[in-house]
Design a protein around this motif. Structure first.
Motif, mmCIF file in Angstrom:
data_model
loop_
_atom_site.group_PDB
_atom_site.id
_atom_site.type_symbol
_atom_site.label_atom_id
_atom_site.label_comp_id
_atom_site.label_asym_id
_atom_site.label_seq_id
_atom_site.Cartn_x
_atom_site.Cartn_y
_atom_site.Cartn_z
ATOM 1 N N GLN A 20 -20.484 47.200 -22.603
ATOM 2 C CA GLN A 20 -20.579 48.329 -21.668
ATOM 3 C C GLN A 20 -21.495 48.002 -20.487
ATOM 4 O OE1 GLN A 20 -22.141 51.532 -24.025
ATOM 5 N NE2 GLN A 20 -24.251 50.884 -23.767
ATOM 6 N N ASP A 21 -22.388 47.023 -20.641
ATOM 7 C CA ASP A 21 -23.295 46.625 -19.565
ATOM 8 C C ASP A 21 -22.701 45.536 -18.668
ATOM 9 O OD1 ASP A 21 -25.248 48.393 -20.482
ATOM 10 O OD2 ASP A 21 -26.121 46.880 -21.818
ATOM 11 N N VAL A 22 -21.557 44.975 -19.074
ATOM 12 C CA VAL A 22 -20.935 43.885 -18.321
ATOM 13 C C VAL A 22 -19.877 44.466 -17.397
ATOM 14 C CG1 VAL A 22 -19.650 41.719 -18.478
ATOM 15 C CG2 VAL A 22 -21.385 42.264 -20.202
ATOM 16 N N LYS A 23 -20.077 44.276 -16.081
ATOM 17 C CA LYS A 23 -19.105 44.773 -15.106
ATOM 18 C C LYS A 23 -17.896 43.852 -15.024
ATOM 19 C CE LYS A 23 -20.997 46.079 -11.188
ATOM 20 N NZ LYS A 23 -21.895 46.181 -10.035
ATOM 21 N N SER A 24 -18.134 42.546 -15.137
ATOM 22 C CA SER A 24 -17.047 41.573 -15.086
ATOM 23 C C SER A 24 -17.594 40.199 -15.448
ATOM 24 C CB SER A 24 -16.399 41.531 -13.692
ATOM 25 O OG SER A 24 -17.336 41.120 -12.719
ATOM 26 N N VAL A 54 -28.250 35.576 -8.649
ATOM 27 C CA VAL A 54 -27.838 34.698 -9.743
ATOM 28 C C VAL A 54 -29.081 34.311 -10.537
ATOM 29 C CG1 VAL A 54 -26.667 32.569 -10.396
ATOM 30 C CG2 VAL A 54 -25.903 33.842 -8.366
ATOM 31 N N ILE A 55 -29.075 34.689 -11.820
ATOM 32 C CA ILE A 55 -30.208 34.417 -12.711
ATOM 33 C C ILE A 55 -29.834 33.251 -13.618
ATOM 34 C CG2 ILE A 55 -31.659 35.346 -14.569
ATOM 35 C CD1 ILE A 55 -32.066 36.874 -11.966
ATOM 36 N N CYS A 70 -23.530 23.892 -18.249
ATOM 37 C CA CYS A 70 -23.519 25.278 -17.792
ATOM 38 C C CYS A 70 -22.083 25.697 -17.529
ATOM 39 C CB CYS A 70 -24.356 25.409 -16.519
ATOM 40 S SG CYS A 70 -24.588 27.113 -16.008
ATOM 41 N N ASP A 71 -21.719 26.860 -18.019
ATOM 42 C CA ASP A 71 -20.391 27.411 -17.797
ATOM 43 C C ASP A 71 -20.222 27.660 -16.299
ATOM 44 O OD1 ASP A 71 -18.009 29.135 -17.929
ATOM 45 O OD2 ASP A 71 -18.495 29.340 -20.051
ATOM 46 N N SER A 72 -19.010 27.498 -15.809
ATOM 47 C CA SER A 72 -18.756 27.772 -14.393
ATOM 48 C C SER A 72 -18.574 29.267 -14.152
ATOM 49 C CB SER A 72 -17.513 27.015 -13.920
ATOM 50 O OG SER A 72 -16.373 27.474 -14.637
ATOM 51 N N ARG A 73 -18.619 30.042 -15.234
ATOM 52 C CA ARG A 73 -18.482 31.493 -15.130
ATOM 53 C C ARG A 73 -19.833 32.156 -15.375
ATOM 54 N NH1 ARG A 73 -14.503 32.234 -19.870
ATOM 55 N NH2 ARG A 73 -15.982 30.699 -20.649
ATOM 56 N N ALA A 74 -19.925 33.395 -14.932
ATOM 57 C CA ALA A 74 -21.152 34.167 -15.133
ATOM 58 C C ALA A 74 -20.779 35.594 -15.497
ATOM 59 C CB ALA A 74 -22.000 34.156 -13.867
ATOM 60 N N ALA A 75 -21.624 36.231 -16.282
ATOM 61 C CA ALA A 75 -21.460 37.646 -16.613
ATOM 62 C C ALA A 75 -22.155 38.458 -15.529
ATOM 63 C CB ALA A 75 -22.061 37.946 -17.977
ATOM 64 N N VAL A 76 -21.444 39.413 -14.953
ATOM 65 C CA VAL A 76 -22.019 40.284 -13.929
ATOM 66 C C VAL A 76 -22.483 41.561 -14.619
ATOM 67 C CG1 VAL A 76 -21.582 41.584 -11.815
ATOM 68 C CG2 VAL A 76 -20.560 39.314 -12.131
ATOM 69 N N ALA A 85 -25.682 38.156 -11.528
ATOM 70 C CA ALA A 85 -24.761 37.236 -12.193
ATOM 71 C C ALA A 85 -25.612 36.378 -13.118
ATOM 72 C CB ALA A 85 -24.034 36.366 -11.167
ATOM 73 N N LEU A 86 -25.318 36.428 -14.408
ATOM 74 C CA LEU A 86 -26.103 35.700 -15.391
ATOM 75 C C LEU A 86 -25.473 34.346 -15.673
ATOM 76 C CD1 LEU A 86 -26.840 38.575 -17.943
ATOM 77 C CD2 LEU A 86 -28.190 37.870 -15.944
ATOM 78 N N MET A 87 -26.151 33.270 -15.241
ATOM 79 C CA MET A 87 -25.715 31.905 -15.548
ATOM 80 C C MET A 87 -26.115 31.588 -16.972
ATOM 81 S SD MET A 87 -26.784 29.615 -12.194
ATOM 82 C CE MET A 87 -26.965 28.200 -13.214
ATOM 83 N N VAL A 88 -25.146 31.223 -17.781
ATOM 84 C CA VAL A 88 -25.394 30.901 -19.183
ATOM 85 C C VAL A 88 -24.793 29.535 -19.484
ATOM 86 C CG1 VAL A 88 -25.507 33.315 -19.912
ATOM 87 C CG2 VAL A 88 -23.305 32.142 -19.917
ATOM 88 N N ASP A 89 -25.130 28.986 -20.647
ATOM 89 C CA ASP A 89 -24.566 27.694 -21.041
ATOM 90 C C ASP A 89 -23.076 27.819 -21.312
ATOM 91 O OD1 ASP A 89 -27.205 26.888 -20.919
ATOM 92 O OD2 ASP A 89 -27.492 26.975 -23.084
#
Length: 150
Positions: A20-24, A54-55, A70-76, A85-89
């Motif tokens: 619910q906290d993830v917009k995209s 971007v964090i 690092c994933d090329s995607r991020a959770a917004v 935008a959360l940069m994650v592994d």
């Protein structure tokens, strides 16, 4: 807890973000650096003409800055009206939480106790449930420690 969760990897640990906290979830394009920003802020990027901070979650956790995949995607996510935008592994999957958050086992370190609400069981195994406001402020610095101590 039967909420949907976005499962991610940060510093070799499985973490959960309440869906619910993830917009995209976006593909990270160009990240423009921000002069004088703390090191855990990788820069800014755009999503449909909206600026996103971007964090780098590893650095925001106070983990080492050694090179991780690092994933090329991020959770917004949105926190207090601001988008990040959360940069994650890695972004793994969406699953269901099967338990309420419990105590974080010893050995995880203070940084995880600061940025997670607890350990939860999910459909794909245990995970640390992230506390987004605590994560995005980054690691404690010696300056903030001195202010709190005064």
């Amino acid at each position: 807890m039967s909420a949907l969760l976005l499962m991610v990897q940060i510093g070799g640990r499985r973490c959960a973000i309440e869906a619910q906290d993830v917009k995209s979830v976006i593909d990270l394009g160009v990240i423009a650096p921000v002069p004088r920003a703390p090191s855990f802020i990788a820069g800014i990027t755009a999503l449909r003409s909206q600026a996103l901070t971007v964090i780098d979650c590893r650095l925001a956790m106070g983990l080492s800055d050694e090179v991780w995949p690092c994933d090329s995607r991020a959770a917004v996510v949105a926190v207090e009206g601001h988008s990040y935008a959360l940069m994650v592994d890695a972004i793994e999957d969406i699953t269901t939480g099967l338990s309420e958050p419990g105590q974080i086992p010893g050995g995880f370190g203070a940084q995880w106790s600061r940025a997670a609400d607890g350990m939860i069981e999910t459909g794909i195994g245990p995970a640390l449930l992230l506390n987004l406001p605590a994560l995005i402020v980054g690691p404690e610095t010696s300056i903030s420690r001195n202010v709190h101590a005064a």
